[in-house]
Design a protein around this motif. Structure first.
Motif, PDB file in Angstrom:
ATOM      1  N   ASP A 207      34.493  48.291  26.785  1.00  0.00           N
ATOM      2  CA  ASP A 207      34.895  46.918  26.457  1.00  0.00           C
ATOM      3  C   ASP A 207      35.938  46.404  27.446  1.00  0.00           C
ATOM      4  OD1 ASP A 207      33.156  46.868  24.304  1.00  0.00           O
ATOM      5  OD2 ASP A 207      34.709  47.237  22.799  1.00  0.00           O
ATOM      6  N   GLY A 208      36.854  47.272  27.840  1.00  0.00           N
ATOM      7  CA  GLY A 208      37.861  46.884  28.824  1.00  0.00           C
ATOM      8  C   GLY A 208      37.236  46.548  30.165  1.00  0.00           C
ATOM      9  N   ALA A 209      36.253  47.327  30.576  1.00  0.00           N
ATOM     10  CA  ALA A 209      35.567  47.038  31.835  1.00  0.00           C
ATOM     11  C   ALA A 209      34.841  45.697  31.756  1.00  0.00           C
ATOM     12  CB  ALA A 209      34.585  48.165  32.170  1.00  0.00           C
ATOM     13  N   LEU A 210      34.152  45.464  30.650  1.00  0.00           N
ATOM     14  CA  LEU A 210      33.444  44.197  30.484  1.00  0.00           C
ATOM     15  C   LEU A 210      34.412  43.014  30.468  1.00  0.00           C
ATOM     16  CD1 LEU A 210      30.808  45.421  27.897  1.00  0.00           C
ATOM     17  CD2 LEU A 210      30.312  44.581  30.217  1.00  0.00           C
ATOM     18  N   GLU A 211      35.558  43.197  29.838  1.00  0.00           N
ATOM     19  CA  GLU A 211      36.569  42.147  29.820  1.00  0.00           C
ATOM     20  C   GLU A 211      37.054  41.853  31.241  1.00  0.00           C
ATOM     21  OE1 GLU A 211      41.055  41.246  28.060  1.00  0.00           O
ATOM     22  OE2 GLU A 211      40.120  43.188  27.687  1.00  0.00           O
ATOM     23  N   ARG A 212      37.305  42.886  32.024  1.00  0.00           N
ATOM     24  CA  ARG A 212      37.765  42.697  33.403  1.00  0.00           C
ATOM     25  C   ARG A 212      36.700  42.012  34.249  1.00  0.00           C
ATOM     26  NH1 ARG A 212      40.819  45.539  30.684  1.00  0.00           N
ATOM     27  NH2 ARG A 212      42.940  46.023  31.230  1.00  0.00           N
ATOM     28  N   LEU A 213      35.435  42.301  33.979  1.00  0.00           N
ATOM     29  CA  LEU A 213      34.364  41.649  34.734  1.00  0.00           C
ATOM     30  C   LEU A 213      34.336  40.149  34.458  1.00  0.00           C
ATOM     31  CD1 LEU A 213      31.557  44.323  34.300  1.00  0.00           C
ATOM     32  CD2 LEU A 213      32.780  43.752  36.418  1.00  0.00           C
ATOM     33  N   VAL A 214      34.507  39.770  33.210  1.00  0.00           N
ATOM     34  CA  VAL A 214      34.554  38.349  32.861  1.00  0.00           C
ATOM     35  C   VAL A 214      35.723  37.686  33.584  1.00  0.00           C
ATOM     36  CG1 VAL A 214      34.955  36.725  30.958  1.00  0.00           C
ATOM     37  CG2 VAL A 214      33.373  38.640  30.644  1.00  0.00           C
ATOM     38  N   LYS A 215      36.882  38.347  33.547  1.00  0.00           N
ATOM     39  CA  LYS A 215      38.067  37.788  34.214  1.00  0.00           C
ATOM     40  C   LYS A 215      37.870  37.714  35.726  1.00  0.00           C
ATOM     41  CE  LYS A 215      41.472  39.023  30.740  1.00  0.00           C
ATOM     42  NZ  LYS A 215      42.713  39.734  30.441  1.00  0.00           N
ATOM     43  N   ALA A 216      37.314  38.765  36.312  1.00  0.00           N
ATOM     44  CA  ALA A 216      37.104  38.780  37.763  1.00  0.00           C
ATOM     45  C   ALA A 216      36.176  37.646  38.190  1.00  0.00           C
ATOM     46  CB  ALA A 216      36.516  40.130  38.199  1.00  0.00           C
ATOM     47  N   ARG A 217      35.125  37.436  37.423  1.00  0.00           N
ATOM     48  CA  ARG A 217      34.179  36.358  37.731  1.00  0.00           C
ATOM     49  C   ARG A 217      34.894  34.999  37.667  1.00  0.00           C
ATOM     50  NH1 ARG A 217      30.055  32.942  36.570  1.00  0.00           N
ATOM     51  NH2 ARG A 217      28.013  33.545  37.369  1.00  0.00           N
ATOM     52  N   ALA A 218      35.673  34.794  36.629  1.00  0.00           N
ATOM     53  CA  ALA A 218      36.392  33.526  36.479  1.00  0.00           C
ATOM     54  C   ALA A 218      37.378  33.321  37.629  1.00  0.00           C
ATOM     55  CB  ALA A 218      37.115  33.489  35.142  1.00  0.00           C
ATOM     56  N   HIS A 219      38.122  34.375  37.986  1.00  0.00           N
ATOM     57  CA  HIS A 219      39.064  34.271  39.104  1.00  0.00           C
ATOM     58  C   HIS A 219      38.319  33.970  40.405  1.00  0.00           C
ATOM     59  CE1 HIS A 219      42.510  35.399  36.761  1.00  0.00           C
ATOM     60  NE2 HIS A 219      42.053  36.611  36.494  1.00  0.00           N
ATOM     61  N   MET A 220      37.172  34.608  40.584  1.00  0.00           N
ATOM     62  CA  MET A 220      36.386  34.392  41.789  1.00  0.00           C
ATOM     63  C   MET A 220      35.947  32.934  41.886  1.00  0.00           C
ATOM     64  SD  MET A 220      32.868  36.327  42.940  1.00  0.00           S
ATOM     65  CE  MET A 220      33.663  37.927  43.156  1.00  0.00           C
ATOM     66  N   LEU A 221      35.451  32.402  40.789  1.00  0.00           N
ATOM     67  CA  LEU A 221      34.956  31.023  40.801  1.00  0.00           C
ATOM     68  C   LEU A 221      36.078  30.006  41.005  1.00  0.00           C
ATOM     69  CD1 LEU A 221      32.259  31.246  37.980  1.00  0.00           C
ATOM     70  CD2 LEU A 221      31.925  31.317  40.471  1.00  0.00           C
ATOM     71  N   ARG A 222      37.294  30.384  40.623  1.00  0.00           N
ATOM     72  CA  ARG A 222      38.448  29.494  40.827  1.00  0.00           C
ATOM     73  C   ARG A 222      39.137  29.737  42.171  1.00  0.00           C
ATOM     74  NH1 ARG A 222      39.439  30.728  35.139  1.00  0.00           N
ATOM     75  NH2 ARG A 222      40.963  32.278  35.809  1.00  0.00           N
ATOM     76  N   GLY A 223      38.654  30.704  42.931  1.00  0.00           N
ATOM     77  CA  GLY A 223      39.246  30.983  44.229  1.00  0.00           C
ATOM     78  C   GLY A 223      40.567  31.725  44.166  1.00  0.00           C
ATOM     79  N   GLU A 224      40.821  32.406  43.079  1.00  0.00           N
ATOM     80  CA  GLU A 224      42.065  33.165  42.884  1.00  0.00           C
ATOM     81  C   GLU A 224      41.854  34.593  43.399  1.00  0.00           C
ATOM     82  OE1 GLU A 224      43.088  30.544  38.910  1.00  0.00           O
ATOM     83  OE2 GLU A 224      42.402  32.606  38.670  1.00  0.00           O
ATOM     84  N   VAL A 225      42.039  34.740  44.686  1.00  0.00           N
ATOM     85  CA  VAL A 225      41.683  35.966  45.385  1.00  0.00           C
ATOM     86  C   VAL A 225      42.443  37.188  44.874  1.00  0.00           C
ATOM     87  CG1 VAL A 225      41.584  37.094  47.650  1.00  0.00           C
ATOM     88  CG2 VAL A 225      41.021  34.661  47.434  1.00  0.00           C
ATOM     89  N   ALA A 226      43.751  37.087  44.746  1.00  0.00           N
ATOM     90  CA  ALA A 226      44.551  38.238  44.326  1.00  0.00           C
ATOM     91  C   ALA A 226      44.196  38.664  42.905  1.00  0.00           C
ATOM     92  CB  ALA A 226      46.039  37.929  44.431  1.00  0.00           C
ATOM     93  N   ALA A 227      44.080  37.700  42.000  1.00  0.00           N
ATOM     94  CA  ALA A 227      43.753  38.022  40.605  1.00  0.00           C
ATOM     95  C   ALA A 227      42.349  38.609  40.503  1.00  0.00           C
ATOM     96  CB  ALA A 227      43.887  36.782  39.733  1.00  0.00           C
TER      97      ALA A 227
END
Length: 138
Positions: free
Chosen positions: A33-53
């Motif tokens: 579940d933690g991995a899946l949560e991080r994937l959702v967050k990573a995708r959102a950060h990617m789409l917003r251009g938040e490289v470090a996050a």
């Protein structure tokens, strides 16, 4: 896409002290579940251009997948364990590529691979407990 499904449960259990009271099966579920949560967050950060996050979320997910690999018990079913180990390795490599290429489709690919494993894992929990004669916790 159903990769938000397990993230809420992970967050709820984590915030209510579930890690301390979870059995080994529950801990693996929390990792997934933690991995899946991080994937959702990573995708959102990617789409917003938040490289470090984005990089931080992907790195954490790779670490969690490494923890899943480390928890595999080769004696249980060597063929299945070998396949899972290879799949977890593949997922980690795809996440590295997603980070380098800024490619959300690779994050989706990993989510789509991990979610059914998580769902199957959750389903075998009660069956395994019943076979062992263990009462399920409320």
């Amino acid at each position: 896409m159903g990769f938000g499904y397990g993230a809420g449960a992970y967050q709820q259990v984590r915030s209510h002290g579930g890690v301390e009271s979870a059995d080994p099966h529950g801990l693996i579920t929390l990792l997934m579940d933690g991995a899946l949560e991080r994937l959702v967050k990573a995708r959102a950060h990617m789409l917003r251009g938040e490289v470090a996050a984005k990089g931080e979320a992907i790195s954490r997910c790779i670490e969690i997948i490494g923890g899943l690999r480390g928890s595999l018990e080769p004696k249980a079913d060597p063929v299945l364990v070998g396949r899972l180990d290879s799949l977890y390795d593949y997922m980690s490599r795809r996440l590295l590529q997603a980070n380098l290429r800024d490619d959300a489709s690779l994050i989706d690919e990993v989510s789509n691979l991990l979610q059914p494993i998580r769902d199957s894992w959750v389903q075998i929990g009660p069956a395994a407990q019943a076979a062992a004669g263990v009462q399920a916790r409320p």
